[in-house]
Each structure stands twice: as C-alpha cells, then as structure tokens.
Design an enzyme around this catalytic site. Structure first.
Site, PDB file in Angstrom:
ATOM      1  N   TYR A 176      -2.364  -5.138  16.940  1.00  0.00           N
ATOM      2  CA  TYR A 176      -1.459  -6.126  17.661  1.00  0.00           C
ATOM      3  C   TYR A 176      -0.784  -6.900  16.595  1.00  0.00           C
ATOM      4  CZ  TYR A 176      -3.450  -4.817  21.972  1.00  0.00           C
ATOM      5  OH  TYR A 176      -3.834  -3.852  23.057  1.00  0.00           O
TER       6      TYR A 176
ATOM      7  N   ASN B  82      -6.179   0.765  17.835  1.00  0.00           N
ATOM      8  CA  ASN B  82      -5.505  -0.453  18.255  1.00  0.00           C
ATOM      9  C   ASN B  82      -4.952  -1.496  17.394  1.00  0.00           C
ATOM     10  OD1 ASN B  82      -6.532   0.814  20.729  1.00  0.00           O
ATOM     11  ND2 ASN B  82      -7.631  -1.036  21.296  1.00  0.00           N
TER      12      ASN B  82
ATOM     13  N   ARG C  21      -4.143   6.056  29.655  1.00  0.00           N
ATOM     14  CA  ARG C  21      -5.400   5.708  29.126  1.00  0.00           C
ATOM     15  C   ARG C  21      -5.924   4.819  30.250  1.00  0.00           C
ATOM     16  NH1 ARG C  21      -7.039   1.833  24.948  1.00  0.00           N
ATOM     17  NH2 ARG C  21      -9.245   2.148  24.401  1.00  0.00           N
TER      18      ARG C  21
ATOM     19  N   GLU D 282      -3.574   1.559  21.507  1.00  0.00           N
ATOM     20  CA  GLU D 282      -3.078   0.370  22.033  1.00  0.00           C
ATOM     21  C   GLU D 282      -2.038  -0.418  21.152  1.00  0.00           C
ATOM     22  OE1 GLU D 282      -5.978  -2.761  23.326  1.00  0.00           O
ATOM     23  OE2 GLU D 282      -7.178  -1.112  24.381  1.00  0.00           O
TER      24      GLU D 282
ATOM     25  N   ASN E  85     -14.334   1.060  23.149  1.00  0.00           N
ATOM     26  CA  ASN E  85     -13.071   0.513  22.670  1.00  0.00           C
ATOM     27  C   ASN E  85     -13.208  -0.761  21.856  1.00  0.00           C
ATOM     28  OD1 ASN E  85     -10.278   0.075  23.332  1.00  0.00           O
ATOM     29  ND2 ASN E  85     -11.282  -2.202  23.742  1.00  0.00           N
ATOM     30  N   GLU E  86     -12.744  -0.740  20.658  1.00  0.00           N
ATOM     31  CA  GLU E  86     -12.875  -2.009  19.764  1.00  0.00           C
ATOM     32  C   GLU E  86     -14.180  -2.561  19.736  1.00  0.00           C
ATOM     33  OE1 GLU E  86     -10.212  -5.002  20.681  1.00  0.00           O
ATOM     34  OE2 GLU E  86      -8.379  -3.508  20.382  1.00  0.00           O
TER      35      GLU E  86
ATOM     36  N   GLN F  52      -9.912  -5.286  33.525  1.00  0.00           N
ATOM     37  CA  GLN F  52      -8.688  -6.097  33.383  1.00  0.00           C
ATOM     38  C   GLN F  52      -7.848  -5.866  34.638  1.00  0.00           C
ATOM     39  OE1 GLN F  52      -8.470  -5.018  29.104  1.00  0.00           O
ATOM     40  NE2 GLN F  52      -7.457  -6.843  29.035  1.00  0.00           N
TER      41      GLN F  52
ATOM     42  N   HIS G 210     -15.241   0.090  27.760  1.00  0.00           N
ATOM     43  CA  HIS G 210     -14.348  -0.848  27.374  1.00  0.00           C
ATOM     44  C   HIS G 210     -14.838  -2.219  27.898  1.00  0.00           C
ATOM     45  CE1 HIS G 210      -9.874  -1.523  26.539  1.00  0.00           C
ATOM     46  NE2 HIS G 210     -10.207  -2.814  26.569  1.00  0.00           N
TER      47      HIS G 210
ATOM     48  N   HIS H  19     -18.838 -15.411  36.888  1.00  0.00           N
ATOM     49  CA  HIS H  19     -19.254 -16.289  38.127  1.00  0.00           C
ATOM     50  C   HIS H  19     -20.033 -17.467  37.835  1.00  0.00           C
ATOM     51  CE1 HIS H  19     -18.680 -12.307  40.553  1.00  0.00           C
ATOM     52  NE2 HIS H  19     -17.496 -12.957  40.343  1.00  0.00           N
TER      53      HIS H  19
ATOM     54  N   ASP I 124     -12.606 -10.629  39.900  1.00  0.00           N
ATOM     55  CA  ASP I 124     -12.970 -10.167  41.240  1.00  0.00           C
ATOM     56  C   ASP I 124     -11.936  -9.219  41.893  1.00  0.00           C
ATOM     57  OD1 ASP I 124     -15.145 -11.668  40.908  1.00  0.00           O
ATOM     58  OD2 ASP I 124     -14.998 -12.933  42.606  1.00  0.00           O
TER      59      ASP I 124
HETATM   60  C1  GBH Z   1      -7.347  -5.421  22.770  1.00  0.00           C
HETATM   61  O1  GBH Z   1      -7.944  -6.510  22.219  1.00  0.00           O
HETATM   62  C2  GBH Z   1      -8.217  -5.078  24.043  1.00  0.00           C
HETATM   63  O2  GBH Z   1      -8.479  -3.485  23.878  1.00  0.00           O
HETATM   64  C3  GBH Z   1      -7.700  -5.313  25.422  1.00  0.00           C
HETATM   65  O3  GBH Z   1      -8.481  -5.235  26.252  1.00  0.00           O
HETATM   66  C4  GBH Z   1      -6.834  -6.750  25.165  1.00  0.00           C
HETATM   67  O4  GBH Z   1      -6.258  -6.730  26.607  1.00  0.00           O
HETATM   68  C5  GBH Z   1      -5.712  -6.379  24.137  1.00  0.00           C
HETATM   69  O5  GBH Z   1      -6.149  -6.102  23.103  1.00  0.00           O
HETATM   70  C6  GBH Z   1      -4.936  -7.718  24.104  1.00  0.00           C
HETATM   71  O6  GBH Z   1      -5.688  -8.641  23.774  1.00  0.00           O
HETATM   72  O7  GBH Z   1     -10.402 -12.236  16.963  1.00  0.00           O
HETATM   73  O8  GBH Z   1     -11.695 -14.215  16.886  1.00  0.00           O
HETATM   74  O9  GBH Z   1      -8.951 -14.156  16.573  1.00  0.00           O
HETATM   75  C7  GBH Z   1      -7.606  -7.085  21.273  1.00  0.00           C
HETATM   76  C8  GBH Z   1      -8.632  -8.125  20.659  1.00  0.00           C
HETATM   77  C9  GBH Z   1      -9.606  -9.982  21.001  1.00  0.00           C
HETATM   78  C10 GBH Z   1      -7.832  -9.783  19.349  1.00  0.00           C
HETATM   79  C11 GBH Z   1      -9.671 -11.601  20.804  1.00  0.00           C
HETATM   80  C12 GBH Z   1      -7.739 -11.290  19.410  1.00  0.00           C
HETATM   81  C13 GBH Z   1      -8.869 -13.244  19.491  1.00  0.00           C
HETATM   82  C14 GBH Z   1     -10.155 -14.078  18.854  1.00  0.00           C
HETATM   83  N1  GBH Z   1      -8.461  -9.481  20.643  1.00  0.00           N
HETATM   84  N2  GBH Z   1      -9.022 -11.890  19.599  1.00  0.00           N
HETATM   85  S1  GBH Z   1     -10.177 -13.634  17.185  1.00  0.00           S
END
Ligand code: GBH
Length: 521
Positions: free
Chosen positions: A344, A342, A109, A413, A198-199, A51, A154, A71, A84
């Site tokens: 959110y 993690n 991290r 996270e 990761n996840e 990322q 990751h 790509h 890239d």
């Molecule tokens: C984390 O994933 C990641 O570890 C990190 O790389 C990322 O940048 C960060 O969170 C913020 O996004 O689950 O079908 O509704 C979070 C995972 C992946 C959760 C996509 C929401 C949306 C599709 N996210 N997901 S769905």
C-alpha cells in the site's frame, strides 16, 4: 507506526524521491509507449470475510475473536463499529458478483470465515449452512467465468481458539491444518488457488505485540514472535498437507500472502539510512519470506542475530525469537507455489536506538528503525497511508534480488483509501500510477509478476478505522438497511484496464486531480 505521534512528517529534499523513473513516465503516455499487460495476466479484485459479510450469528455461525472483542469494546473504533452487518455480503453475494462481472476481472479473492464453517474452531463439527454459503458463492462465480482465489485465514480466528491463546499456542498449528483439510475437502474440486494466511506481519505485530489490532494481547517483544513462528509452521503444514494429499488429484496451487510497506532510506546517500531501510525490510517482510522463499531457509541472519543479542542483553535466558528445528526449516523452505504480496505505502527509514513510542522489549526496538512520512507525498485518507508509486517497483526488485525470480509474484492486494465519494479521481490516479510501476517492474526489470488484485471491491469494515475510511471501487451506503452499492469512477477505470489490459492515463483530465504527481515526483 501506531499513533500519529509516531508518524513524524518530514520534508525531505525532493531530489531524494526522484528516482527510478525517467521524465514523463509517471503521468502520461505521450511518449508513445503502450502500457499494456500480457493477455493471460491475472486481473482480480479482493475482499475479506469479516470486512464485508456481516451475518455474524446467521445460520449457526460461531463467533470470531473480532465479533467478541468489538461487542465488548465498542470504543475500539472511532465510529463504534462492528462486523455484525458490514456490507451484508452474506445475503448480497449475488450483487457482489454482478459488480465483479462489471469490473471485467476474471479473478475474485475472498476469504473463508473459519467460525462460519467450524463454529468451535475444531473440525469435529461442521456448520452445514456456513459451508453451503461458500459453495454457492463459488458456483455462482464459476458460472460467471470468474476464478475463485481463496484465503483460509484473514484474521477472524474462532473465539474458542482465541480463548486458548490463539497463535501464541503451538496447538494452533494442528487446528489450522485440520481446518485447511476441511476447506480442501469442501471446495478443492473447484478452488485451484489458495492462500493460507493473510498478512501475518500485520496480524502478529499489531495484535500480539500491541493492542492496535484484536486480540490486543500487548505481549510486546514476545507475542509477535510466537505468533509469527506458529503461523509460519501452520502455513508449512497446510502446504505440505495439500502437496501430499490433494495436489496429485486437485492440481491446485497454494501460497501465502505477505504484506510490505516499502522501506525507503530517509536520505538515499546516507549509509546508515540505507542500512536501516534494509533492516526494516528484513524484519517486516524477510522474517516471513526468508523461511519460505530463500535458498537458505530459516529467519534472516540479521533478524536472528539482533533478537538473540538484544534478548541476552535484556537478561533473557533464551532468545525471544523461537528457533526452528532442521526438519521445520526444511518443511518451510519452498512451501509456496507463488508469492502473494500486499502493498500500500512507503515510509522513510532511519536508524534509531530508542523512540518515545516504543516499548521495550518490542519488535520496534529490536528493529531499531524510525519510520517517518514524507510530507510531500499525498495523504488521502488513513493516518498510515501516503502515496509513493515508485516504492512498489522497488519492492518487486527487492524481492527478486532476495529470493530470485522463479516463484511468481501475485499482488493479492493494492489500493487507496480516502474518506469517501464516488468521484474518486485520486483513486483512479493511484491505480494508474501503481500499475504503471508494476508495468516497469515487469517490462524493464523483468520481475516475474503474474497477477494483480485491487483492494477492494467495495467499502468495508477497515479494522481499527471502522467504517470511517474507504478503499472500495464501489461505494456502500452503510446507513441504508439495503447496504446499497454504487459504482465509483475508479471502478470504471479499473474495468477498462481489466478489459483492455492497458492503463489509460487519459481517463481523467489532469486539471481534475488534486495531487499533481508529475509536480511531486
Ligand atoms: C491490508 O492490511 C489488509 O489485508 C486488509 O484487510 C485491509 O483492509 C487493507 O490492507 C487496507 O488497510 O502498521 O502500525 O502503522 C493493511 C494493513 C494495518 C497497514 C494497519 C497499516 C496501520 C497500523 N494495515 N496498519 S501500523
């Protein structure tokens, strides 16, 4: 939740979201309580290689499956993005470290790019400059008194290994362990906190069960579980390798990072909704956590039973969810020194036999739970993302009730996305309120939480969303060749928190907030 069609908005009765917290505690500290954290509490910030690094073919790096796929499929992201150059951290890591210092956090991290170190994926050839890059990064961090926390995987699998089927191929367990050994050999003298993967849920569900994420295999109902199964085994083998051959002299800790949306019953007094939410939490977090952290080990009973019986009903001779041997169950049990978490966002859950957007067979269909968003909850950026701070506290408590309180949780996270701008009042508010819920979990509920890492240091490549949504504490100008980094308001707030170990609810004046959370919750 993959498309907006699956994200129905519902306005639930507000009373159902008023919950754990009393009166004023979401908004301010007028009640005289000091919202502070222990002196040794780990405050950190997180990133991931693909990322931010760029340098996709620099100095002998091999291709990852994300390089190859993006790509070939520029249309995958709305802005035709790829990794890239990204934030160009491959060349600008010293600037990154200046930012981390400015944040006053003592932990960073980041993840290693597997193909930067092993261009072919296998350990027969190590790319020296790639290995040296991380050595320099780690040395520089240590000089700044910042402890590295390293993620081995990751999501950027080397393309040659993806060509062999990636995580649907059992052989990946061996290749991952070989790679882990290379990493422990290269950096184990100075890296004392490792997270293997990761996840896995996001990776397997979105990448092997659908085309939402690369590798876009769309083997719904089968691929997710193969991926989950071999990732779990790979994690356990890497953990045992470290325990056996490295821990005795390197004295570090190894864990895994699992993700969880909080599953909140759509109607908290409806028994079906309560059961649905529990089922969701078991399928999405329990599937990975139960084999590692529960006393009993193996997959959760409810997950095993449903997938077995639905598979049989669908005429499969064997269950679509593979089984562990006794020996594997034993190896997995206790294979983590901490619980990397993690988190959110939260969804509202109710029971459903079938939804339009579900494929059959699939994990969605096996879970049998419909996800909705609460239209009262702020939605500051990506489609999947609403703000509901109390979900964080409930999640901590769910983990404690399921797996006990012995293994410490490290929040690897947590953070908020928007569409950009440096006066990010909402992000300040998000951090303050999620940290407040974590404070309540620690102090009122006695949850064993050891650390917290903000996602993320700077704006980055956000997978399916490309560069269109922003999670950074620092802004990155992706139009400038210098990838100029600038501090956001949330960086100042977070650096105060990391320094004083205390939340400052008065950092921004209430009238500047778009979302008045006190009115919402
Ligand atoms: C984390 O994933 C990641 O570890 C990190 O790389 C990322 O940048 C960060 O969170 C913020 O996004 O689950 O079908 O509704 C979070 C995972 C992946 C959760 C996509 C929401 C949306 C599709 N996210 N997901 S769905």
């Amino acid at each position: 939740m993959r498309s907006s069609s699956r994200v129905a908005l519902v306005g639930t009765v507000l009373a159902s979201v008023l919950c754990l917290v009393h009166g004023n505690t979401l908004g301010g500290s007028e009640d005289g309580v000091k919202y502070d954290f222990p002196n040794d509490f780990m405050f950190g910030v997180s990133t991931a290689a693909f990322q931010i690094e760029g340098g996709w073919n620099a100095d002998g790096k091999g291709e990852s499956m994300w390089d190859t796929y993006l790509h070939e499929h520029p249309e995958y992201t709305p802005d035709h993005a790829n990794g890239d150059v990204a934030a160009d951290s491959y060349h600008k890591y010293k600037e990154d470290i200046e930012m981390i210092k400015e944040l006053n956090v003592k932990y960073y991290r980041f993840s290693l790019s597997w193909p930067r170190i092993l261009p072919y994926g296998t350990d027969n050839y190590i790319n020296k400059p790639g290995a040296t890059y991380y050595r320099k990064l780690i040395e520089e961090l240590r000089m700044a008194n910042i402890t590295p926390v390293v993620t081995l995987f990751h999501w950027d699998l080397p393309t040659p290994l993806m060509d062999l089927g990636g995580w649907s191929n059992r052989k990946m367990v061996d290749y991952f362990v070989d790679y882990a050994r290379v990493a422990f050999d290269l950096y184990g003298d100075v890296v004392k906190i490792w997270t293997t993967i990761n996840e896995p849920h996001q990776h397997c569900y979105n990448g092997y069960g659908s085309d939402y994420f690369v590798p876009a295999i769309v083997s719904n109902g089968v691929g997710e579980y193969l991926c989950a199964h071999y990732i779990l085994l790979a994690h356990a083998e890497a953990y045992r390798l470290y325990e056996r051959e490295y821990k005795p002299h390197q004295h570090g800790r190894v864990g895994i990072t699992l993700d969880a949306f909080w599953g909140e019953p759509r109607n908290s007094s409806n028994a079906n909704d309560i059961e649905a939410a529990e089922r969701y939490n078991q399928f999405h977090l329990g599937l990975y956590a139960h084999p590692i952290y529960s006393k009993k080990g193996d997959y959760p009973d409810i997950v095993r039973m449903r997938i077995d019986s639905i598979s049989a009903y669908q005429n499969f001779t064997r269950s679509r969810l593979p089984s562990f041997t006794e020996d594997e169950i034993h190896k997995l049990k206790g294979s983590s020194d901490f619980f990397g978490l993690n988190h959110y966002t939260t969804f509202l859950m109710s029971s459903s036999l079938m939804e339009d957007a579900w494929r059959v067979p699939s994990m969605d269909h096996d879970t049998g739970v419909k996800l909705e968003q609460n239209s009262y909850w702020p939605k500051p950026g990506a489609e999947w993302f609403t703000v509901y701070p109390p979900g964080f506290r409930k999640l901590f408590n769910w983990i404690k009730n399921e797996y006990g309180n012995d293994i410490p949780i490290i929040v690897t996270e947590n953070g908020m996305c928007d569409f950009g701008g440096r006066k990010d009042y909402d992000r300040v508010q998000y951090y303050n309120q999620y940290l407040h819920q974590m404070w309540l979990a620690i102090n009122k509920d006695k949850c064993n939480i050891e650390g917290y890492f903000a996602w993320t240091l700077m704006d980055d490549f956000e997978w399916k969303d490309g560069y269109t949504v922003k999670f950074g504490l620092y802004e990155v100008d992706f139009d400038s060749p210098e990838r100029t980094r600038r501090k956001k308001l949330s960086a100042i707030n977070y650096s105060n928190i990391a320094k004083t170990k205390q939340i400052d609810f008065n950092f921004i004046k209430p009238h500047l907030l778009k979302y008045n959370m006190n009115a919402i919750f």
